[in-house]
Write a protein that holds these residues in place. Sequence first.
Motif, PDB file in Angstrom:
ATOM      1  N   ARG A  19      33.304  39.184  30.060  1.00 28.07           N
ATOM      2  CA  ARG A  19      32.581  38.136  30.774  1.00 28.07           C
ATOM      3  C   ARG A  19      32.472  38.445  32.264  1.00 28.07           C
ATOM      4  N   TRP A  20      33.535  39.033  32.848  1.00 31.16           N
ATOM      5  CA  TRP A  20      33.481  39.328  34.283  1.00 31.16           C
ATOM      6  C   TRP A  20      32.339  40.290  34.592  1.00 31.16           C
ATOM      7  N   ASP A 439      43.225  35.461  34.912  1.00 32.20           N
ATOM      8  CA  ASP A 439      41.822  35.072  34.764  1.00 32.20           C
ATOM      9  C   ASP A 439      41.093  35.038  36.109  1.00 32.20           C
ATOM     10  N   TYR A 440      41.714  35.598  37.135  1.00 31.11           N
ATOM     11  CA  TYR A 440      41.103  35.539  38.468  1.00 31.11           C
ATOM     12  C   TYR A 440      39.682  36.127  38.507  1.00 31.11           C
ATOM     13  N   GLU A 442      37.174  36.220  36.415  1.00 34.63           N
ATOM     14  CA  GLU A 442      36.174  35.271  35.947  1.00 34.63           C
ATOM     15  C   GLU A 442      36.105  34.048  36.852  1.00 34.63           C
ATOM     16  N   ARG A 443      37.280  33.560  37.271  1.00 35.82           N
ATOM     17  CA  ARG A 443      37.310  32.332  38.073  1.00 35.82           C
ATOM     18  C   ARG A 443      36.637  32.530  39.430  1.00 35.82           C
TER      19      ARG A 443
END
Length: 629
Positions: A19-20, A439-440, A442-443
């Motif tokens: 996703r990233w 999850d950094y 993506e966030r």
Amino acid sequence: MTTSELPRVIASRLAPMPRWALLQRQIFAVLDKAAIEFADRYTRDDGTLIWRDEWPGMDGSDDPYEGFMNMPLFYALGGSREVYERSRTIWDGITWQWTEYGQIHREFDAYYDWMHHGESNLFFYFLGLADPNVPKDRQRTRRFAGFYNGEDKEALNWDAEKKLIRSPINGSRGPRHHQTAEDWSTHREILDGYLPPFEDLPGIDRYGMKTPWSDDAVYEEILKRINSRQSRGDVPLNLGATSLMMHAFAYTGEEKYRAWVVEYLDAWVERTARNGGITPDNIGPSGEIGEYNDGKWWGGYYGWRWPHGSFSLLEPLSVAGTNAAALTGDMRHLQLPRSQLDMLWGLRKEEDGQQFVPNRHYDEGWRDYRRFHPMYGVYLWNVSMAEEDAERAERGWAHDLFDSVNPAYHGYGKTNGGHMGFNGNTAQWFRFMRGKLPDYPERILEANLTVIAEQIAKYRSEENNPLTMDHYRESMTIHMWQQLTPMIIEGLTQLTLGGPMHVYHGGLQHARFRYFDPAGQRPGLPEGVAALVDGLRDDGASLTLVNTDVGAAREVIVQARTFGEHVFAGGALDGVAFEAEGPWLAVRLQAGAIARLEVSMKRYARAPNYDTPWVRAADGVAPIVGRKG
């Protein structure tokens, strides 16, 4: 060198698209369009801003650059050529426009301080990463550096004997030893909301956070004190000039620029030692500490007290230290910023289980205790990879501020524990590098996309029509471009390059990697390619490359360190070892392929430079020489 001579690996492994990677490519696509739309709305065809016909005072010559400065950096990351070309037109337009207003002289601010020089110069520095072979930029760089190393006789800012810059206010017209009422005229309304710059202003609470600069009588008293106490001699803020010198070195490789950085930083090391381990914030023309300030080492311009406190020392000390370390490969140059972080930590207090360090020094001593900000330790660790610097970043960790992504953005004054919204997630990126916040990626990309969308809606609104907008306060109109810009690239920069976003007030973009597109012989990730650096070590790094195009192969050249200071020493692709030596590694990504790279590096094996795989920066055209008469 031809790209066929580079060490090369081929990646063909297929896997579900991360996703990233898709978020990165979405940001590239959105900003390629938004950058041009924003430029169309607020600038004319010649790059000048649609704005007023006069602007008095010295403040504000930095601000128009800030709204557009990330455009060439975005191109260097992989943005479109159109964005880069437009950024060049805008740089020229702003420079001409503020020359006509009377504040820029010979394409550089006539006089102001190095916090503001640093902000405006970022735009110029990023042009070097975008294309090091532009004769105008190369010659401008030499001229600008000449304002600060004694070569330019019109701008004698540098005292070679005393190793100092002669005034806190300086520029292309030389040191400014007397400031007029007009110089500060456009900044008075903003400064009404700051603490008093001096403790002895009649009728003003020296501990208060309001000072009526808009009151003519108070303004007159302030100017008297500025001119008698703060207009002559050196201040730590001037260490921002080391970025200009490293920029010149990266173009030319000329030793004089590297030597100046080391010499000037060492002068501040000596002054700190002479002051018992605390960096003084004001040095007189003779080299004496507190020469025009009753012998006090505090109370200088942008010093330990006014206007921001410790921030105004720790930031330029970090900038100068990391520049000197990158130029020499010698980590001893980080000792000065380290020493000041350690000094403040030694003065800490504990309240309700939290650690607080002093931010300001008044005549009576240290005051204004705050939580320790990780960013300075992060800047040092990014260069040194030393555990001691990681520990400095983790001291007194403020979990409520730095254990989750900060989505807030504001071009003027928005803070995250004390820093600008342009790079409000330095601590969070560091946490990710240390194995936390998994999850950094993506966030931060999701947060950036949200803010970009909000910024686009703001600048498109009729309220922000440049032809009719009148809701900004008079003094605040100068900040509107940085308040409205969509060029939010913190996540792209951190994740692809493997480093914190540059120091906002004039820091160069120090990071572990950069990329080139051999098909277009240009900087940046090729179309469709995404990159994630998720591990940094003293002897290497972990990098994932993704070709999001499932229909065509891509080739990307990976460079070791932003300025090519490192060299590769082998590695592994998806666990299979390969040999590599030198600053570049070519990676062929088959359609839809993912490459997991574990690379070994020899750090600081080369001098920093703006070389590309096709152009050696030092071989650029010779400067044009003007008439002598």
